[in-house]
Design an enzyme around this catalytic site. Structure first.
Site, short mmCIF file in Angstrom:
data_model
loop_
_atom_site.label_atom_id
_atom_site.label_comp_id
_atom_site.label_asym_id
_atom_site.label_seq_id
_atom_site.Cartn_x
_atom_site.Cartn_y
_atom_site.Cartn_z
N ASP A 129 0.88 -1.35 0.12
CA ASP A 129 0.11 -0.13 -0.05
C ASP A 129 1.05 1.23 0.01
OD1 ASP A 129 -2.30 -1.42 0.15
OD2 ASP A 129 -2.42 -1.17 2.42
N MET A 130 0.29 2.08 -0.49
CA MET A 130 1.10 3.64 -0.24
C MET A 130 0.50 4.41 0.87
SD MET A 130 3.48 5.35 -1.64
CE MET A 130 4.19 4.76 -3.06
N ARG A 182 -1.46 -0.60 -8.47
CA ARG A 182 -2.95 -0.19 -8.04
C ARG A 182 -2.91 1.47 -8.09
NH1 ARG A 182 -3.61 -0.68 -2.14
NH2 ARG A 182 -4.19 -2.77 -2.55
N ALA A 187 -5.33 9.09 -0.11
CA ALA A 187 -6.15 9.17 0.91
C ALA A 187 -5.67 10.18 2.01
CB ALA A 187 -6.53 7.96 1.54
N HIS A 225 -14.22 4.19 -6.46
CA HIS A 225 -15.62 3.96 -6.62
C HIS A 225 -16.43 5.03 -7.28
CE1 HIS A 225 -13.80 3.13 -2.68
NE2 HIS A 225 -14.35 1.78 -2.75
N ARG A 286 -10.23 7.67 7.48
CA ARG A 286 -9.79 8.10 6.52
C ARG A 286 -10.95 7.71 5.63
NH1 ARG A 286 -4.63 6.09 7.45
NH2 ARG A 286 -4.88 4.16 6.60
C1 LIG Z 1 -8.96 -1.28 -3.27
C2 LIG Z 1 -8.34 0.11 -2.92
C3 LIG Z 1 -7.23 0.33 -2.49
C4 LIG Z 1 -6.66 1.39 -1.75
N1 LIG Z 1 -5.36 1.73 -1.24
C5 LIG Z 1 -4.89 2.91 -1.09
C6 LIG Z 1 -3.46 3.03 -0.86
O1 LIG Z 1 -2.73 2.24 -0.68
N2 LIG Z 1 -3.33 4.42 -0.39
C7 LIG Z 1 -4.02 5.74 -0.46
O2 LIG Z 1 -3.53 6.61 -0.18
N3 LIG Z 1 -5.13 5.46 -0.68
C8 LIG Z 1 -5.69 4.13 -0.82
N4 LIG Z 1 -7.11 3.89 -1.37
C9 LIG Z 1 -8.07 5.14 -1.02
C10 LIG Z 1 -8.30 5.89 -2.18
O3 LIG Z 1 -7.05 6.71 -2.23
C11 LIG Z 1 -9.42 7.01 -2.00
O4 LIG Z 1 -9.10 7.47 -0.89
C12 LIG Z 1 -10.70 6.25 -2.07
O5 LIG Z 1 -10.85 5.08 -3.00
C13 LIG Z 1 -11.82 7.41 -2.34
O6 LIG Z 1 -11.69 7.80 -3.84
P1 LIG Z 1 -12.57 7.24 -4.85
O7 LIG Z 1 -11.60 7.06 -6.25
O8 LIG Z 1 -13.35 6.30 -4.37
O9 LIG Z 1 -13.27 8.65 -5.33
P2 LIG Z 1 -13.94 10.00 -4.49
O10 LIG Z 1 -13.95 11.07 -5.43
O11 LIG Z 1 -13.50 10.07 -3.35
O12 LIG Z 1 -15.50 9.32 -4.57
C14 LIG Z 1 -16.09 9.25 -5.55
C15 LIG Z 1 -17.53 8.55 -5.26
O13 LIG Z 1 -17.39 7.40 -4.60
C16 LIG Z 1 -18.14 6.91 -3.37
N5 LIG Z 1 -17.20 6.90 -2.21
C17 LIG Z 1 -16.12 7.17 -2.04
N6 LIG Z 1 -15.39 6.77 -1.11
C18 LIG Z 1 -16.65 6.46 -0.34
C19 LIG Z 1 -16.66 6.07 1.07
N7 LIG Z 1 -15.56 6.01 2.03
N8 LIG Z 1 -17.88 5.69 1.45
C20 LIG Z 1 -18.83 5.61 0.47
N9 LIG Z 1 -18.89 5.95 -0.73
C21 LIG Z 1 -17.50 6.34 -1.13
C22 LIG Z 1 -19.03 8.20 -3.34
O14 LIG Z 1 -20.32 7.83 -4.19
C23 LIG Z 1 -18.27 9.23 -3.94
O15 LIG Z 1 -19.14 10.23 -4.48
C24 LIG Z 1 -7.51 2.84 -1.80
C25 LIG Z 1 -8.85 2.64 -2.45
C26 LIG Z 1 -9.30 1.38 -2.74
C27 LIG Z 1 -10.56 1.33 -3.64
#
Ligand SMILES: Cc1cc2nc3c(=O)[nH]c(=O)nc-3n(C[C@H](O)[C@H](O)[C@H](O)COP(=O)(O)OP(=O)(O)OC[C@H]3O[C@@H](n4cnc5c(N)ncnc54)[C@H](O)[C@@H]3O)c2cc1C
Length: 304
Positions: A129-130, A182, A187, A225, A286
């Site tokens: 992970d980052m 990935r 976050a 997402h 987060r």
């Molecule tokens: C499999 C996976 C691994 C990850 N690993 C890392 C990592 O190693 N390092 C790191 O810094 N980050 C990691 N992340 C977190 C990532 O960086 C984002 O903070 C997180 O995925 C939210 O961004 P988004 O792309 O979903 O879009 P966003 O622009 O945040 O959200 C878009 C839409 O997605 C939905 N959504 C997003 N988050 C949520 C939530 N928490 N609950 C409900 N709905 C939500 C909502 O509908 C929102 O409007 C990971 C995420 C995933 C999915």
């Protein structure tokens, strides 16, 4: 709100109180699969039954002594063995600060190398992970070095955050070395000198990086997402004739379960990131930072 929850995620005193309380554990249950390895394995089997693959994460970060680091590695090793024994469709994700990066770099490298070699020996994979930007360069250096060790090619991968300005260079370098990435948005709270601050910029960077990755011929994960990012990926893959088998989507446990299953039913690879363990507090904060409405949702469940 994002800054508020991110600052809560860094509070050591609140973390201690929350992680010890039974209410805290109940609150976390929507996004965390339980406290034990067994809980995580059961959740993995349930998710596999829906046709989705999994990456299991033992929650924890910034350990402060070598014993804790070795203990975390031991849990991962057991997890890898259990995944193989139960024939689950799952790999593991870990954080280098959980493997002791802040305590002793050489130790962190050696225990992570042992885990990657263990995974390689049973045909599995370790995702590193980052974390926040103080760790970006070190984490990428570790992954490159691990990937270069005999037998580890394709057995260890990195994470790239689209909010970082440096990420395009990193993606190109990792792709050139055949290292699986990935892609996520990121976050943590990062300053404007090194990270895009506007959602539109982070999203534009995400799409740019996704396109470079999908054209690279390496098997990558598109972790989001965000329906706009998913649409952009589907549209690009179809336009460029990129096979659904050559990459996967990834989402977090408990988030957009409808969309996870829809994409899988349409034939796209979907991996669910399943966190478990008693150190759930920073992870949950987060997730609340990403969507403060989740706080209301979680509280409603508590009183249901
Ligand atoms: C499999 C996976 C691994 C990850 N690993 C890392 C990592 O190693 N390092 C790191 O810094 N980050 C990691 N992340 C977190 C990532 O960086 C984002 O903070 C997180 O995925 C939210 O961004 P988004 O792309 O979903 O879009 P966003 O622009 O945040 O959200 C878009 C839409 O997605 C939905 N959504 C997003 N988050 C949520 C939530 N928490 N609950 C409900 N709905 C939500 C909502 O509908 C929102 O409007 C990971 C995420 C995933 C999915």
């Amino acid at each position: 709100m994002r800054a508020f929850f991110i600052s809560l995620s860094e509070s050591k005193s609140l973390r201690g109180i929350a992680e010890r309380s039974s209410i805290g554990r109940r609150l976390s249950s929507r996004f965390v699969a339980g406290m034990s390895v067994e809980n995580a394995l059961e959740a993995t089997a349930r998710v596999n039954d829906l046709g989705l693959s999994v990456s299991v994460d033992n929650l924890g970060e910034n350990v402060t002594n070598p014993q804790e680091a070795r203990h975390s590695a031991q849990l991962y090793s057991e997890m890898l063995d259990q995944i193989a024994a139960r024939k689950l469709n799952a790999n593991v994700s870990l954080k280098l600060t959980h493997m002791g990066l802040d305590v002793d770099e050489a130790l962190a490298y050696s225990i992570t190398r042992d885990l990657v070699q263990h995974a390689a020996g049973i045909n599995n994979f370790v995702r590193v992970d980052m974390e926040g930007s103080p760790y970006t360069q070190k984490t990428l250096d570790f992954v490159r070095k691990l990937h270069g060790e005999p037998g580890n090619q394709g057995r260890v991968g990195a994470v790239i955050q689209s909010y970082l300005r440096r990420s395009e260079t990193d993606v190109k370098e990792l792709c050139a070395e055949g290292i699986r990435i990935r892609l996520c948005k990121g976050a943590y709270k990062e300053p404007a000198e090194i990270a895009f601050q506007e959602k539109a910029e982070v999203d534009a960077s995400y799409v740019r990086l996704m396109q470079i990755m999908l054209k690279s011929g390496v098997y990558h994960g598109i972790a989001t997402h965000d329906e706009k990012m998913i649409e952009a990926t589907l549209e690009f893959a179809k336009r460029e004739n990129i096979s659904p088998k050559s990459f996967e989507f990834q989402m977090l446990y408990g988030i957009r379960r409808d969309l996870q299953q829809k994409l899988a039913k349409e034939g796209w690879g979907m991996r669910v990131y399943i966190p478990f363990g008693d150190e759930w507090y920073p992870y949950l904060m987060r997730r609340l930072a990403e969507r403060p409405a989740n706080a209301i949702f979680i509280l409603k469940n508590l009183f249901r």
